[in-house]
Design an enzyme around this catalytic site. Structure first.
Site, PDB file in Angstrom:
ATOM      1  N   HIS A 477       5.726  10.160   2.191  1.00 29.97           N
ATOM      2  CA  HIS A 477       6.997   9.595   2.309  1.00 29.97           C
ATOM      3  C   HIS A 477       6.761   8.316   2.852  1.00 29.97           C
ATOM      4  O   HIS A 477       7.224   7.145   2.107  1.00 29.97           O
ATOM      5  CB  HIS A 477       7.864  10.142   3.237  1.00 29.97           C
ATOM      6  CG  HIS A 477       9.223   9.519   3.587  1.00 29.97           C
ATOM      7  ND1 HIS A 477      10.409  10.139   3.097  1.00 29.97           N
ATOM      8  CD2 HIS A 477       9.485   8.698   4.595  1.00 29.97           C
ATOM      9  CE1 HIS A 477      11.410   9.053   3.521  1.00 29.97           C
ATOM     10  NE2 HIS A 477      11.007   8.323   4.513  1.00 29.97           N
ATOM     11  N   GLU A 478       6.046   7.935   3.996  1.00 28.62           N
ATOM     12  CA  GLU A 478       5.800   6.646   4.588  1.00 28.62           C
ATOM     13  C   GLU A 478       5.146   5.907   3.725  1.00 28.62           C
ATOM     14  O   GLU A 478       5.163   4.523   3.655  1.00 28.62           O
ATOM     15  CB  GLU A 478       5.240   6.843   5.909  1.00 28.62           C
ATOM     16  CG  GLU A 478       6.048   7.793   7.038  1.00 28.62           C
ATOM     17  CD  GLU A 478       7.155   6.929   7.063  1.00 28.62           C
ATOM     18  OE1 GLU A 478       7.506   5.783   6.893  1.00 28.62           O
ATOM     19  OE2 GLU A 478       8.388   7.913   7.368  1.00 28.62           O
ATOM     20  N   HIS A 481       7.306   3.942   1.570  1.00 37.37           N
ATOM     21  CA  HIS A 481       7.888   2.746   1.839  1.00 37.37           C
ATOM     22  C   HIS A 481       6.734   1.824   1.933  1.00 37.37           C
ATOM     23  O   HIS A 481       7.088   0.542   1.673  1.00 37.37           O
ATOM     24  CB  HIS A 481       8.073   2.987   3.369  1.00 37.37           C
ATOM     25  CG  HIS A 481       9.542   3.759   3.630  1.00 37.37           C
ATOM     26  ND1 HIS A 481      10.660   3.214   3.017  1.00 37.37           N
ATOM     27  CD2 HIS A 481       9.818   4.878   4.151  1.00 37.37           C
ATOM     28  CE1 HIS A 481      11.534   4.056   3.366  1.00 37.37           C
ATOM     29  NE2 HIS A 481      10.947   4.960   4.348  1.00 37.37           N
ATOM     30  N   HIS A 484       6.453   0.119  -1.222  1.00 36.34           N
ATOM     31  CA  HIS A 484       7.670  -0.981  -1.442  1.00 36.34           C
ATOM     32  C   HIS A 484       7.335  -2.191  -0.892  1.00 36.34           C
ATOM     33  O   HIS A 484       7.662  -3.282  -1.547  1.00 36.34           O
ATOM     34  CB  HIS A 484       8.934  -0.045  -0.733  1.00 36.34           C
ATOM     35  CG  HIS A 484      10.155  -0.558  -1.191  1.00 36.34           C
ATOM     36  ND1 HIS A 484      11.272  -0.351  -0.685  1.00 36.34           N
ATOM     37  CD2 HIS A 484      10.351  -1.585  -2.402  1.00 36.34           C
ATOM     38  CE1 HIS A 484      12.395  -0.935  -1.466  1.00 36.34           C
ATOM     39  NE2 HIS A 484      11.777  -1.643  -2.340  1.00 36.34           N
TER      40      HIS A 484
END
Length: 693
Positions: A477-478, A481, A484
Site C-alpha cells: 500500500h505505502e 503511494h 505515485h
C-alpha cells in the site's frame, strides 16, 4: 589589523547550505535540532519577500508573473519543513517536539497573511475569470483553477474582520493538532507490558523475537515486551492464549489519549470541532463536512453517507454471523464467557483455521520483509519498467533506514526511495508515505525523494523481520503511494505526485495491494526465511481462499470510524461536548456490534485530529477502494496482471499525472468508463452477505 571574519548561518547551518551529498539529499548526519529555528526564520523571511514581490508587481497580472511565480516561491521553506516534519514523525526527541510546538504556530502565522492576501487573490481571481482567453495548456489551466480554489477556500475573499478571526482559528488549530499528536505519542511511549515466561502461551517464536527486539530498543536487553505499536498489539491479540493479558493490552491500546492524564485528548477534540465549525461558517458553509467535501470527488456529505451505509449493512450482517460462530466455538471449548472485543482476533484465527485450515502463523515465515520489498520492486519493474538499486552512500536519519535509487526504462535516474520499516519509541504509530522533495520540471528536471515509513516488528538476534499478511499488504500500500510520487511527471510542484483529492489519493496505493496477494507474485517471492523453500502450493491455495475471511469485522471497524468522522463534522460541534458520550450514542445509532471497536477511537484518531487532511475525509479509503477494485479488473479482463497496454494507461493516466488532470477524467481515461461500485463488495466478499438481523 582586520577583525576576524564572522561566519553566517548560511555557512554553518546545514539546512541553509547547498547540499553536497549524492543527489543533493539532506545531510541528516549533520543536522541538529538547534539548526531548525534559524533555518525556519530565514525560510519565512525569504518566502515573505517573494510573495511581496508578486503582490506588488506593478505590471498587469499574467500567468508567468503570478501563478508561475507562486510556484517558484518558498523553495527554502519546503526544503526545511520536509526534513523537520520527517524527524517529528519518524525520529523525534524532546528537543524536536519542543521546537514543533513553536514551528506549528509560526507556520500558521506565516501562511495566514499569504492565503488571505486580498491584492494577491485579486490578481489570481482576475486570471481565473479570464482563463479561457489566456492560451493555457491543460496543465496550466488545472494549476490556475487549483490555485484560485485554494485561496478562495482559505478565506482570501472575506471581510477584514472575518480574516482576522480566521487567522486566529488557524493558529489555534495548528497548536491543537500538534498537541493531539504529542499526546498520542506520549501515551504510546509510556506504556509497555513485560512478558515473563508464563505470559508467552500461544505466542509464535517470531513474535517473541520481535518482543525481545522491542525491549532492547528501550534499553531492556534480555527482556520481552508488548508495546502499543499496532503491529505488536494486533499480533498479540491474535496469538496470546492468556485472556487476561489480551484484555490488558486491548484496553491500553484503545485508551490511548483517553486516560485523564496530561496526554488526554478529549478537550482538544471538543475545541478542534468548535473551531472547524466556526471556520466553515465564516466561509458560508453550514458544516465543516460541507466545506471539506465540496472540494473532493464525493462533493457532499450525503454522497459519502450513501456509500458508507451501502457497505455497512452487509458488513455488519457478516460480522454478526461470524460473532455467533465464534461464540459457539467458545462454548464448544468449554469457555463460560461471552465473546469480548479482546477475544475477537484470537477466536477469528481459530475460526479461520477451522474454515480455511490456515492461521497467520503458518504464512508468516514465508513473508520476510526483504522478500516483500523485492516483490514490490519487481511488480513495479514489470508494470512500469523501472529498476531499483540499493545505495549505501545517502545520509539517513536512523541506522535502520535504507535507500534505493529508482531508474527509468532508459536507465536514467528518476527518484530515490527511502524505506524506514521498524517500530521504535521515537516514531509515531502507523504507516505513511511522504517526500523530502517533490518531482517538478519548472526550471529543469527535479527528481523526487520519496519516503515510506512503517512500524513493523524487528527480528531479534539477526533474524529477519517476518510480516503478517496485513503487514505485507501495508508495505505494498505505502509503496503504491511511493510510486505515485516517484513516477510523477508534471511541470508544476503544486500538482506533483500525491497532490490530488483525498478521495483519489488512495487509489494508486490500494490498487497496488492487489499484486501482493496474487499467486504469480507469491510463488516467486514468498519463500521460507530459513530454508528458502517457496510457499507450498497447498498453503498458497489456503491463503488465497482465506483472503475474504473476517472481512465483516475489518469493514465494520473501518466504516464505523468513517461514519463517526462524518458525524463529528456534520452535527453541530455542541453535540460532541462529551466525546465519549458522542461516540457511544453514534455507535448505538448504527447498531455497532459491542464485540468490535472502532479502528480509531476519537482520542487516537490522528488522521482527523492531528491536522485537517483527512477530517471529514476518512471515508476516502473506501471511496478509492471502489475505484481500485474496479481498476484491477482491467488487468484481469486482459488476462495478464502485468499486461503492457493496461500498465501503460495506468502509468500515464493515474501514476504519472499527479494533480494535473481532474480525477474523474483521469480514471475514465484509464478504464474507459466510471467505476462499478459492486466491485468493492465483490472484493470484500460481501455481495452474498447474510441479511442483517
Amino acid at each position: 589589523m582586520s577583525e576576524p571574519r564572522q561566519t553566517t548561518d548560511s555557512e554553518t547551518n546545514p539546512l541553509l547550505k547547498a547540499w553536497v551529498t549524492p543527489f543533493a539529499t539532506p545531510p541528516f548526519d549533520e543536522i541538529k535540532p538547534e539548526h531548525f529555528l534559524p533555518a525556519f526564520e530565514q525560510a519565512f523571511a525569504d518566502h515573505s519577500a517573494e510573495i511581496a514581490a508578486i503582490t506588488n508587481d506593478p505590471t498587469a497580472a499574467d500567468f508567468a508573473n503570478t501563478i508561475t511565480a507562486l510556484e517558484r516561491s518558498g523553495k527554502l521553506l519546503s526544503k526545511v519543513a520536509s526534513v523537520f516534519y520527517d524527524l517529528v514523525s519518524a525520529h523525534s526527541n524532546p528537543a524536536i517536539l519542543e521546537i514543533d510546538k513553536e514551528v506549528s504556530l509560526r507556520m500558521a502565522r506565516h501562511w495566514n497573511p499569504i492565503m488571505m492576501n486580498a491584492v494577491l487573490f485579486g490578481r489570481i481571481a482576475q486570471l481565473h475569470e479570464n482563463r479561457a482567453n489566456l492560451g493555457l495548456t491543460p496543465e496550466q489551466l488545472r494549476l490556475l483553477e487549483r490555485t484560485y480554489t485554494r485561496f478562495h477556500r482559505s478565506g482570501a475573499g472575506l471581510s477584514e474582520e472575518a480574516k482576522t478571526r480566521m487567522a486566529e482559528i488557524n493558529e489555534r488549530l495548528a497548536q491543537l493538532g500538534t498537541s493531539f499528536s504529542h499526546h498520542l505519542l506520549g501515551d504510546e511511549q509510556e506504556w509497555f507490558m513485560e512478558l515473563g515466561e508464563a505470559d508467552r502461551q500461544g505466542l509464535p517464536e517470531s513474535f517473541v523475537a520481535s518482543a525481545k527486539a522491542a525491549a532492547e530498543e528501550r534499553g531492556m536487553a534480555g527482556k520481552a515486551i508488548v508495546t502499543l505499536s499496532r503491529s505488536s498489539v494486533e499480533q498479540f491479540l491474535k496469538s496470546s492464549a492468556r485472556r487476561d493479558l489480551r484484555e490488558k493490552v486491548y484496553k491500553a491500546f484503545t485508551a490511548r489519549g483517553d486516560n485523564g492524564n496530561s496526554n488526554d485528548n478529549n478537550a482538544t477534540i471538543v475545541e478542534v470541532l468548535k473551531l472547524r465549525e466556526e471556520s466553515a461558517n465564516l466561509l458560508g458553509y453550514p458544516t465543516f463536512a460541507a466545506y471539506r467535501l465540496e472540494d473532493s470527488m464525493a462533493k457532499t456529505p450525503e454522497a459519502v453517507r450513501g456509500l458508507l451505509e451501502r457497505v455497512w449493512k452487509p458488513a455488519r450482517a457478516r460480522a454478526l454471523a461470524d460473532r455467533d460462530d465464534m461464540q459457539a466455538l467458545i462454548t464448544e471449548e468449554g469457555g463460560n464467557f461471552k465473546l469480548a472485543s479482546w477475544d475477537w482476533r484470537f477466536y477469528a484465527e481459530k475460526l479461520r483455521l477451522q474454515r480455511a485450515n490456515l492461521d497467520d502463523a503458518a504464512i508468516k515465515p514465508y513473508l520476510a520483509l526483504d522478500h516483500m520489498i523485492a516483490a514490490a520492486f519487481d511488480c513495479a519493474t514489470r508494470l512500469f519498467g523501472v529498476t531499483f538499486e540499493e545505495r549505501k552512500d545517502v545520509p539517513v536519519w536512523h541506522p535502520d533506514v535504507r535507500v534505493w535509487e529508482m531508474k527509468g526504462r532508459d536507465g536514467k535516474h528518476k527518484a530515490l526511495f527511502y524505506g524506514d520499516y521498524f517500530a521504535r519509541p521515537s516514531k509515531r504509530s502507523g504507516a505513511w508515505m511522504t517526500s523530502l522533495r517533490d518531482q517538478q520540471k519548472l526550471d529543469g528536471e527535479v527528481a523526487p525523494l520519496i519516503l515510506n515509513i512503517c512500524n513493523f516488528s524487528k527480528g531479534a538476534d539477526g533474524e529477519p523481520s517476518l510480516l503478517s499478511p496485513d503487514d505485507a499488504r501495508t508495505l505494498f500500500h505505502e509503496f503504491g503511494h511511493g510510486l505515485h510520487g516517484m513516477l510523477s511527471n508534471v511541470t508544476y510542484p503544486s500538482l506533483s505526485g500525491t497532490s490530488v483529492f483525498t478521495d483519489f489519493v488512495e487509489l494508486p496505493s490500494q490498487l497496488y495491494e492487489h499484486w501482493q496477494e496474487r499467486p504469480e507474485v507469491l510463488q516467486q517471492f514468498a519463500r521460507h526465511y530459513q530454508t528458502g523453500e517457496p510457499l507450498p502450493d497447498d498453503l498458497l491455495q489456503r491463503f488465497l481462499a482465506a483472503r475474504k475471511f473476517n472481512q465483516g469485522f475489518a469493514t465494520v471497524e473501518f466504516v464505523s470510524s468513517a461514519l463517526i468522522d462524518l458525524e463529528f463534522h456534520t452535527q453541530p460541534a455542541s453535540a460532541a461536548q462529551d466525546v465519549r458520550a458522542f461516540e457511544r450514542r453514534e455507535l448505538e445509532k448504527i447498531g455497532m456490534p459491542e464485540e468490535i471497536s472502532l479502528r480509531h477511537r476519537p482520542t487516537q484518531f490522528g488522521h482527523i485530529f492531528t491536522g485537517d487532511h483527512y477530517a471529514a475525509g476518512y471515508y476516502s479509503y473506501m471511496w478509492s477502494e471502489v475505484m481500485d477494485a474496479d481498476a484491477f479488473g482491467a488487468f484481469e479482463e486482459a488476462g495478464d496482471i502485468f499486461d503492457p497496454a493496461v500498465a501503460k494507461r495506468l502509468h500515464d493516466d493515474i501514476y504519472s499525472s499527479g494533480g494535473s488532470v481532474d480525477p474523474e477524467a483521469a480514471y475514465e481515461a484509464f478504464r474507459g468508463r466510471p467505476p462499478e461500485p459492486d466491485a468493492l463488495l465483490r472484493r470484500r466478499g460481501l455481495l452474498d452477505a447474510p441479511k442483517a438481523a
